[in-house]
Design an enzyme around this catalytic site. Sequence first.
Site, short mmCIF file in Angstrom:
data_model
loop_
_atom_site.label_atom_id
_atom_site.label_comp_id
_atom_site.label_asym_id
_atom_site.label_seq_id
_atom_site.Cartn_x
_atom_site.Cartn_y
_atom_site.Cartn_z
N GLY A 10 77.00 -36.83 17.41
CA GLY A 10 76.99 -38.14 16.76
C GLY A 10 77.67 -38.08 15.41
O GLY A 10 78.14 -37.02 14.97
N PHE A 11 77.67 -39.21 14.74
CA PHE A 11 78.32 -39.33 13.44
C PHE A 11 77.72 -38.36 12.43
O PHE A 11 78.41 -37.49 11.88
CB PHE A 11 78.21 -40.80 13.01
CG PHE A 11 78.26 -41.06 11.54
CD1 PHE A 11 79.33 -40.62 10.77
CD2 PHE A 11 77.24 -41.78 10.91
CE1 PHE A 11 79.38 -40.87 9.41
CE2 PHE A 11 77.28 -42.03 9.56
CZ PHE A 11 78.35 -41.58 8.81
N ILE A 12 76.41 -38.41 12.22
CA ILE A 12 75.79 -37.53 11.21
C ILE A 12 75.68 -36.11 11.75
O ILE A 12 75.99 -35.14 11.05
CB ILE A 12 74.39 -38.07 10.79
CG1 ILE A 12 74.53 -39.48 10.21
CG2 ILE A 12 73.75 -37.13 9.75
CD1 ILE A 12 73.21 -40.17 9.88
N ASN A 32 73.68 -36.25 24.77
CA ASN A 32 73.96 -36.83 26.10
C ASN A 32 75.19 -37.75 26.06
O ASN A 32 75.52 -38.38 27.05
CB ASN A 32 72.74 -37.60 26.63
CG ASN A 32 72.40 -38.82 25.77
OD1 ASN A 32 73.01 -39.03 24.73
ND2 ASN A 32 71.44 -39.60 26.22
N LEU A 76 68.08 -35.13 15.37
CA LEU A 76 68.80 -36.35 15.00
C LEU A 76 68.99 -37.30 16.18
O LEU A 76 69.43 -38.44 15.98
CB LEU A 76 70.19 -35.98 14.43
CG LEU A 76 70.30 -35.71 12.92
CD1 LEU A 76 69.37 -34.61 12.47
CD2 LEU A 76 71.73 -35.36 12.54
N ALA A 117 64.87 -36.57 11.63
CA ALA A 117 65.61 -37.64 10.95
C ALA A 117 64.93 -38.96 11.28
O ALA A 117 64.89 -39.37 12.44
CB ALA A 117 67.06 -37.65 11.40
N TYR A 149 62.38 -50.55 17.22
CA TYR A 149 63.01 -49.33 16.68
C TYR A 149 62.18 -48.76 15.55
O TYR A 149 61.84 -47.57 15.53
CB TYR A 149 64.43 -49.68 16.21
CG TYR A 149 65.17 -48.51 15.62
CD1 TYR A 149 65.63 -47.49 16.43
CD2 TYR A 149 65.39 -48.43 14.25
CE1 TYR A 149 66.31 -46.41 15.89
CE2 TYR A 149 66.07 -47.36 13.70
CZ TYR A 149 66.52 -46.35 14.52
OH TYR A 149 67.19 -45.29 13.98
N LYS A 153 60.12 -45.13 15.59
CA LYS A 153 60.38 -44.06 14.61
C LYS A 153 59.13 -43.78 13.77
O LYS A 153 58.90 -42.66 13.33
CB LYS A 153 61.57 -44.42 13.70
CG LYS A 153 62.90 -44.51 14.41
CD LYS A 153 63.36 -43.21 15.07
CE LYS A 153 63.85 -42.19 14.10
NZ LYS A 153 64.42 -41.00 14.80
#
Length: 319
Positions: A10-12, A32, A76, A117, A149, A153
């Site tokens: 992913g991005f981070i 995935n 993450l 995260a 969401y 989390k």
Amino acid sequence: MKSLITGGAGFIGSHLAEKLLDMGQEVYIVDNLWTGRLENIAKIQKKKNFHLVVETILNESVMNELIFKVDHVYHLAAAVGVRNIMDHPVETLDINVKGTETVLRLANQFKKKILIASTSEIYGKHIDHTLSEDDNRVMGSVKKRRWAYACSKTLDEFLALAYYDEKKLPVVIARLFNTVGPRQTGRYGMVLPNFVQCALLGKPIPVYGDGTQSRSFTHVSDVIDALTKLMAEPKAEGDIFNVGNDKEVTIKDLALKVKEMTGSHSEIEFISYEKAYGPGFEDMERRCPNIDKIREIIGYNPTKNLTAIIQSVIDYFKE
Ligand code: UDP
């Protein structure tokens, strides 16, 4: 030292993988490719100390083997982006709840240190002050999908702290505020890549609502630096830290700044939330972190201001 990054394509995650490799670590990533992309890791894929596993974190036998192998786990993997979350509520809850449960249970089985995260989204609809780690959470109705969401989390955080208290698993929780930088795409609704792409293509820059809502943006390089330092700091175990930048900007001003910095002739187009996300969508008016706690423990200080952040995103899309 060996680390596993869930969501590492992913991005981070991909920026974190590069940093850990630079620090001399052996890095395993599991992704995935739901929102992760192979092009994010193209630069590091051939490195000797890098290992990619394309798999969901819900696959217990694969996760068992990976977590057994490593010293540290950076968790993450999660559903990403407000647009994605609104469109895929079942997958969002599945990956955020069952996925984290699996990763924590296996980390505990081998007593491997884990960083979770988390997200500033869990603070909900606060407006009147900067957000501190022990603040109450202000959630909307269960009928409003966005809050699923935040609640999922939050459950992850509860579970992580429960493992720390009850099972002595070393865990650290990082609540990330709006993180931006190269490789983030606008595909899942994120504002800055979307604005920059529209501005560069000469398309209208879409500001949702009246644009008076504000955010505080942090460059991904500052965020991953904080994550590695939190992982390395024993005093951070069993605790929660905001990772963000306390400089705020309204979304309308962000659009104007992107327009100016790209030299674009794009119009700024105001779009109702209902049109953007469907009926009954609730936005956060303001979201700005108090970063005293992380400053104190690891000497955190974000180095990139908004101009530098926007420029890095412009450069990325121009490339
Ligand atoms: N937003 C916008 N235009 C876009 C995407 C987002 O005006 O193309 C707004 C969105 O409504 C929110 C802010 O920008 O007020 C930040 O949105 P993002 O999805 O990036 O992150 P959030 O902070 O909402 O999780």
